[in-house]
Design a protein around this motif. Structure first.
Motif, PDB file in Angstrom:
ATOM      1  N   THR A 143       0.836  -1.201   0.000  1.00  7.76           N
ATOM      2  CA  THR A 143       0.000   0.000   0.000  1.00  7.76           C
ATOM      3  C   THR A 143       0.873   1.256   0.000  1.00  7.76           C
ATOM      4  N   ARG A 144       0.252   2.385  -0.199  1.00  7.17           N
ATOM      5  CA  ARG A 144       0.983   3.659  -0.170  1.00  7.17           C
ATOM      6  C   ARG A 144       1.639   3.913   1.185  1.00  7.17           C
ATOM      7  N   ASP A 145       1.089   3.275   2.221  1.00  6.94           N
ATOM      8  CA  ASP A 145       1.644   3.425   3.570  1.00  6.94           C
ATOM      9  C   ASP A 145       2.822   2.488   3.821  1.00  6.94           C
ATOM     10  N   GLY A 146       3.170   1.668   2.829  1.00  6.79           N
ATOM     11  CA  GLY A 146       4.289   0.739   2.972  1.00  6.79           C
ATOM     12  C   GLY A 146       3.935  -0.563   3.650  1.00  6.79           C
ATOM     13  N   LEU A 147       2.647  -0.851   3.786  1.00  6.75           N
ATOM     14  CA  LEU A 147       2.202  -2.095   4.409  1.00  6.75           C
ATOM     15  C   LEU A 147       1.832  -3.110   3.339  1.00  6.75           C
ATOM     16  N   GLY A 155      -0.566  -5.225   1.595  1.00  9.98           N
ATOM     17  CA  GLY A 155      -2.020  -5.198   1.480  1.00  9.98           C
ATOM     18  C   GLY A 155      -2.608  -6.543   1.122  1.00  9.98           C
TER      19      GLY A 155
END
Length: 67
Positions: free
Chosen positions: A19-23, A25
């Protein structure tokens, strides 16, 4: 199942999408050969199988490698 607006190439199956948050997904499992859509299991769906594999801590055969 998630539909991703991303091209999935041969060999991407089993890899994470981030994800954009670096997690993480989820886990990619197939792509549309005629377009730019990929499909993935969510992290929630994949997590039990991943945790089970880690807990087993044993070698797994990979079969014949063609690449």
């Amino acid at each position: 199942m998630l539909a991703l607006t991303a091209s999935v190439e041969r060999g991407d199956s089993g890899g994470p999408f981030v994800t954009r948050d670096g997690l993480v997904g989820g886990v990619v499992f197939v792509g549309d050969p005629g377009g730019d859509t990929g499909y993935a299991l969510t992290a929630r769906e994949a997590r039990p199988a991943v945790e089970d594999a880690i807990a087993r801590n044993q070698d797994a055969g990979v079969g014949a490698c063609r690449f």
